[in-house]
Design an enzyme around this catalytic site. Sequence first.
Site, PDB file in Angstrom:
ATOM      1  N   PRO A 232       0.661  -1.226   0.016  1.00 60.27           N
ATOM      2  CA  PRO A 232       0.101  -0.173   0.211  1.00 60.27           C
ATOM      3  C   PRO A 232       0.917   1.186  -0.120  1.00 60.27           C
ATOM      4  O   PRO A 232       1.841   1.427   0.726  1.00 60.27           O
ATOM      5  CB  PRO A 232      -0.830  -0.088   1.316  1.00 60.27           C
TER       6      PRO A 232
ATOM      7  N   TYR B 261      11.788   8.220   1.311  1.00 63.11           N
ATOM      8  CA  TYR B 261      11.592   7.242   0.054  1.00 63.11           C
ATOM      9  C   TYR B 261      12.389   7.187  -0.923  1.00 63.11           C
ATOM     10  O   TYR B 261      12.451   6.477  -1.698  1.00 63.11           O
ATOM     11  CB  TYR B 261      10.049   7.085  -0.066  1.00 63.11           C
TER      12      TYR B 261
ATOM     13  N   ARG C  86       4.898  11.190  -1.695  1.00 58.01           N
ATOM     14  CA  ARG C  86       5.361  10.656  -0.384  1.00 58.01           C
ATOM     15  C   ARG C  86       6.743  11.458  -0.023  1.00 58.01           C
ATOM     16  O   ARG C  86       7.264  12.020  -0.903  1.00 58.01           O
ATOM     17  CB  ARG C  86       5.340   9.046  -0.099  1.00 58.01           C
TER      18      ARG C  86
ATOM     19  N   ASN D 230       8.000  -5.696  -1.251  1.00 57.25           N
ATOM     20  CA  ASN D 230       7.868  -4.543  -0.150  1.00 57.25           C
ATOM     21  C   ASN D 230       6.363  -4.660   0.396  1.00 57.25           C
ATOM     22  O   ASN D 230       5.536  -4.105  -0.300  1.00 57.25           O
ATOM     23  CB  ASN D 230       8.160  -3.407  -0.799  1.00 57.25           C
TER      24      ASN D 230
ATOM     25  N   GLU E 281      12.485  -9.624   1.333  1.00 55.38           N
ATOM     26  CA  GLU E 281      11.737  -8.606   1.913  1.00 55.38           C
ATOM     27  C   GLU E 281      12.546  -7.445   1.692  1.00 55.38           C
ATOM     28  O   GLU E 281      13.862  -7.398   2.062  1.00 55.38           O
ATOM     29  CB  GLU E 281      11.298  -9.013   3.468  1.00 55.38           C
TER      30      GLU E 281
HETATM   31  C1  DQA Z   1       8.258   0.732   3.624  1.00 64.08           C
HETATM   32  C2  DQA Z   1       8.292   1.189   5.161  1.00 64.08           C
HETATM   33  C3  DQA Z   1       6.997   1.042   5.864  1.00 64.08           C
HETATM   34  O1  DQA Z   1       7.006   1.228   7.315  1.00 64.08           O
HETATM   35  C4  DQA Z   1       6.194   1.908   5.259  1.00 64.08           C
HETATM   36  O2  DQA Z   1       4.724   1.539   5.841  1.00 64.08           O
HETATM   37  C5  DQA Z   1       5.849   2.040   3.884  1.00 64.08           C
HETATM   38  C6  DQA Z   1       7.078   1.750   3.003  1.00 64.08           C
HETATM   39  C7  DQA Z   1       9.522   1.172   2.828  1.00 64.08           C
HETATM   40  O3  DQA Z   1       9.677   0.825   1.784  1.00 64.08           O
HETATM   41  O4  DQA Z   1      10.262   1.770   3.530  1.00 64.08           O
HETATM   42  O5  DQA Z   1       5.325   2.311   3.279  1.00 64.08           O
HETATM   43  O6  DQA Z   1       7.874  -0.650   3.454  1.00 64.08           O
END
Ligand code: DQA
Length: 143
Positions: free
Chosen positions: A9, A22, A17, A73, A97
């Site tokens: 999501p 990110y 974002r 992810n 992961e």
């Molecule tokens: C994430 C880290 C998660 O805590 C967050 O909710 C995301 C992205 C990341 O790629 O850094 O949506 O998975």
Amino acid sequence: MKILVINGPNLARLDIRDSSIYGDLNYQELQSLIENSAKTAGFEADVRQSNDEATIISWLHEAADSKIPVIINPAAFTHYSYAIRDAAELLTSPLIEVHLSNPMAREEFRHTSVISGVATGTIAGFGPNSYVLAINALKALLG
Ligand code: DQA
């Protein structure tokens, strides 16, 4: 060889974002980076994104049935989706992961991953390069 890359999501909205967390790529650019890196490594990446837990579970079932390696992810589902964990546990091929950010360096609720325990390994904190590292890890694992 085919690999499935599942994004959870809000990852399709990287454009809005926080780029300091990110990275600078929008989702389309991230998808191209994954596809191109996979191709270089000799894989064909099927890159998908969903905000819906049930859809992600059905994609994991599909990968389990066809024995396809998976990079996931799980985004926020990482921290609480036992249903995605149970589906991930059905995989017999490697599961990596990935996270763009390093959840361990962020808020406390992100310090728990219910997925890590059923993953072959976890790569986090390298921005979009986390996916490239995951592809290289798969290559090393699968030879
Ligand atoms: C994430 C880290 C998660 O805590 C967050 O909710 C995301 C992205 C990341 O790629 O850094 O949506 O998975």
